[in-house]
Design a protein around this motif. Structure first.
Motif, PDB file in Angstrom:
ATOM      1  N   VAL A  75       0.856  -1.187   0.000  1.00 39.37           N
ATOM      2  CA  VAL A  75       0.000   0.000   0.000  1.00 39.37           C
ATOM      3  C   VAL A  75       0.890   1.235   0.000  1.00 39.37           C
ATOM      4  O   VAL A  75       1.836   1.327   0.772  1.00 39.37           O
ATOM      5  CB  VAL A  75      -0.926   0.006   1.239  1.00 39.37           C
ATOM      6  CG1 VAL A  75      -1.751   1.274   1.282  1.00 39.37           C
ATOM      7  CG2 VAL A  75      -1.823  -1.227   1.224  1.00 39.37           C
ATOM      8  N   THR A  76       0.606   2.157  -0.910  1.00 37.31           N
ATOM      9  CA  THR A  76       1.385   3.380  -1.053  1.00 37.31           C
ATOM     10  C   THR A  76       0.492   4.583  -0.776  1.00 37.31           C
ATOM     11  O   THR A  76      -0.619   4.665  -1.303  1.00 37.31           O
ATOM     12  CB  THR A  76       1.955   3.491  -2.484  1.00 37.31           C
ATOM     13  OG1 THR A  76       2.718   2.321  -2.760  1.00 37.31           O
ATOM     14  CG2 THR A  76       2.803   4.719  -2.646  1.00 37.31           C
ATOM     15  N   THR A  77       0.985   5.492   0.049  1.00 40.38           N
ATOM     16  CA  THR A  77       0.258   6.727   0.306  1.00 40.38           C
ATOM     17  C   THR A  77       0.502   7.700  -0.843  1.00 40.38           C
ATOM     18  O   THR A  77       1.636   7.905  -1.260  1.00 40.38           O
ATOM     19  CB  THR A  77       0.716   7.363   1.631  1.00 40.38           C
ATOM     20  OG1 THR A  77       0.483   6.428   2.679  1.00 40.38           O
ATOM     21  CG2 THR A  77      -0.053   8.640   1.923  1.00 40.38           C
ATOM     22  N   LEU A  78      -0.559   8.284  -1.358  1.00 35.26           N
ATOM     23  CA  LEU A  78      -0.461   9.194  -2.488  1.00 35.26           C
ATOM     24  C   LEU A  78      -0.133  10.604  -2.012  1.00 35.26           C
ATOM     25  O   LEU A  78      -0.730  11.092  -1.058  1.00 35.26           O
ATOM     26  CB  LEU A  78      -1.773   9.211  -3.266  1.00 35.26           C
ATOM     27  CG  LEU A  78      -2.246   7.869  -3.803  1.00 35.26           C
ATOM     28  CD1 LEU A  78      -3.608   8.001  -4.442  1.00 35.26           C
ATOM     29  CD2 LEU A  78      -1.244   7.308  -4.798  1.00 35.26           C
ATOM     30  N   VAL A  79       0.804  11.248  -2.675  1.00 34.78           N
ATOM     31  CA  VAL A  79       1.156  12.635  -2.356  1.00 34.78           C
ATOM     32  C   VAL A  79       0.734  13.586  -3.466  1.00 34.78           C
ATOM     33  O   VAL A  79       0.859  14.796  -3.335  1.00 34.78           O
ATOM     34  CB  VAL A  79       2.670  12.798  -2.072  1.00 34.78           C
ATOM     35  CG1 VAL A  79       3.054  12.050  -0.820  1.00 34.78           C
ATOM     36  CG2 VAL A  79       3.480  12.347  -3.268  1.00 34.78           C
ATOM     37  N   CYS A  80       0.254  13.032  -4.559  1.00 34.74           N
ATOM     38  CA  CYS A  80      -0.242  13.870  -5.646  1.00 34.74           C
ATOM     39  C   CYS A  80      -1.456  13.200  -6.267  1.00 34.74           C
ATOM     40  O   CYS A  80      -1.701  12.023  -6.072  1.00 34.74           O
ATOM     41  CB  CYS A  80       0.848  14.150  -6.681  1.00 34.74           C
ATOM     42  SG  CYS A  80       1.504  12.694  -7.475  1.00 34.74           S
ATOM     43  N   GLY A  81      -2.192  13.992  -7.005  1.00 31.81           N
ATOM     44  CA  GLY A  81      -3.384  13.502  -7.673  1.00 31.81           C
ATOM     45  C   GLY A  81      -4.655  13.894  -6.938  1.00 31.81           C
ATOM     46  O   GLY A  81      -4.649  14.125  -5.737  1.00 31.81           O
ATOM     47  N   VAL A  82      -5.713  14.010  -7.701  1.00 28.61           N
ATOM     48  CA  VAL A  82      -7.038  14.257  -7.143  1.00 28.61           C
ATOM     49  C   VAL A  82      -7.893  13.034  -7.444  1.00 28.61           C
ATOM     50  O   VAL A  82      -7.638  12.323  -8.409  1.00 28.61           O
ATOM     51  CB  VAL A  82      -7.688  15.541  -7.726  1.00 28.61           C
ATOM     52  CG1 VAL A  82      -6.915  16.771  -7.307  1.00 28.61           C
ATOM     53  CG2 VAL A  82      -7.793  15.478  -9.231  1.00 28.61           C
ATOM     54  N   PRO A  83      -8.899  12.773  -6.620  1.00 27.36           N
ATOM     55  CA  PRO A  83      -9.733  11.593  -6.846  1.00 27.36           C
ATOM     56  C   PRO A  83     -10.395  11.625  -8.222  1.00 27.36           C
ATOM     57  O   PRO A  83     -11.038  12.607  -8.582  1.00 27.36           O
ATOM     58  CB  PRO A  83     -10.777  11.682  -5.729  1.00 27.36           C
ATOM     59  CG  PRO A  83     -10.135  12.515  -4.681  1.00 27.36           C
ATOM     60  CD  PRO A  83      -9.265  13.485  -5.405  1.00 27.36           C
ATOM     61  N   GLN A  84     -10.192  10.564  -8.981  1.00 26.38           N
ATOM     62  CA  GLN A  84     -10.790  10.495 -10.311  1.00 26.38           C
ATOM     63  C   GLN A  84     -12.198   9.953 -10.210  1.00 26.38           C
ATOM     64  O   GLN A  84     -12.504   9.148  -9.358  1.00 26.38           O
ATOM     65  CB  GLN A  84      -9.928   9.623 -11.215  1.00 26.38           C
ATOM     66  CG  GLN A  84      -8.571  10.236 -11.448  1.00 26.38           C
ATOM     67  CD  GLN A  84      -7.736   9.409 -12.398  1.00 26.38           C
ATOM     68  OE1 GLN A  84      -8.247   8.593 -13.149  1.00 26.38           O
ATOM     69  NE2 GLN A  84      -6.436   9.631 -12.369  1.00 26.38           N
ATOM     70  N   GLY A  85     -13.039  10.423 -11.076  1.00 25.70           N
ATOM     71  CA  GLY A  85     -14.427  10.012 -11.054  1.00 25.70           C
ATOM     72  C   GLY A  85     -15.258  10.809 -10.071  1.00 25.70           C
ATOM     73  O   GLY A  85     -16.436  10.534  -9.885  1.00 25.70           O
ATOM     74  N   SER A  86     -14.651  11.800  -9.450  1.00 25.09           N
ATOM     75  CA  SER A  86     -15.384  12.629  -8.504  1.00 25.09           C
ATOM     76  C   SER A  86     -15.784  13.937  -9.174  1.00 25.09           C
ATOM     77  O   SER A  86     -15.232  14.325 -10.187  1.00 25.09           O
ATOM     78  CB  SER A  86     -14.514  12.932  -7.279  1.00 25.09           C
ATOM     79  OG  SER A  86     -13.431  13.772  -7.647  1.00 25.09           O
ATOM     80  N   VAL A  87     -16.735  14.615  -8.588  1.00 29.61           N
ATOM     81  CA  VAL A  87     -17.160  15.914  -9.101  1.00 29.61           C
ATOM     82  C   VAL A  87     -16.067  16.956  -8.844  1.00 29.61           C
ATOM     83  O   VAL A  87     -15.814  17.831  -9.670  1.00 29.61           O
ATOM     84  CB  VAL A  87     -18.491  16.340  -8.437  1.00 29.61           C
ATOM     85  CG1 VAL A  87     -18.872  17.748  -8.835  1.00 29.61           C
ATOM     86  CG2 VAL A  87     -19.593  15.370  -8.818  1.00 29.61           C
ATOM     87  N   LEU A  88     -15.401  16.855  -7.702  1.00 30.15           N
ATOM     88  CA  LEU A  88     -14.391  17.849  -7.339  1.00 30.15           C
ATOM     89  C   LEU A  88     -13.081  17.698  -8.104  1.00 30.15           C
ATOM     90  O   LEU A  88     -12.333  18.654  -8.222  1.00 30.15           O
ATOM     91  CB  LEU A  88     -14.109  17.781  -5.830  1.00 30.15           C
ATOM     92  CG  LEU A  88     -15.221  18.278  -4.924  1.00 30.15           C
ATOM     93  CD1 LEU A  88     -14.844  18.085  -3.470  1.00 30.15           C
ATOM     94  CD2 LEU A  88     -15.526  19.731  -5.211  1.00 30.15           C
TER      95      LEU A  88
END
Length: 104
Positions: A75-88
C-alpha cells in the motif's frame, strides 16, 4: 472522429496543409500536487479555516495498491493527484492550473 477525418482529408485533397494537435489529459489529474493545491486554494482563492481543512482531509491520506488475482502490492500513500471520477476532481484541476493558464 469521422468529421475530423473528413476535414483533414478534404484539406489535404484541396492542396491545403492540415495539422492535428491532440492533447491527452488522461493522466493530468495524477500530477496535481496535493500540498501545492491546498496552498493555492488558500493564497489564490481565499479558502481558509474549516473549508480548507475539509478539502485537505479529502485530498490527503489517500492510498492505493495493485491487486492481481490473489497477489497484492504494498500500500502506497499518495502525495499527488485528485480523486478520479469525482465531481471535485476536475474543479480542483482547473483551480490548480488557473495561475498557469493566466500566464500563457
Amino acid at each position: 472522429m469521422l468529421r475530423v477525418l473528413y476535414d483533414l482529408l478534404a484539406a489535404v485533397g484541396g492542396g491545403d496543409v492540415a495539422a492535428l494537435v491532440l492533447l491527452d489529459l488522461s493522466a493530468a489529474f495524477d500530477t496535481v500536487g496535493q500540498a501545492i493545491l491546498c496552498r493555492r486554494l488558500q493564497l489564490s482563492f481565499g479558502v481558509t479555516g474549516s473549508v480548507l481543512r475539509l478539502f485537505e482531509s479529502y485530498l490527503r491520506g489517500r492510498s492505493q495498491y495493485v491487486r492481481r488475482s490473489q497477489l497484492k502490492s504494498i500500500v502506497t500513500t499518495l502525495v499527488c493527484g485528485v480523486p478520479q471520477g469525482s465531481v471535485l476532481g476536475p474543479i480542483f484541476f482547473v483551480l490548480y492550473t488557473a495561475d498557469l493558464i493566466s500566464l500563457v
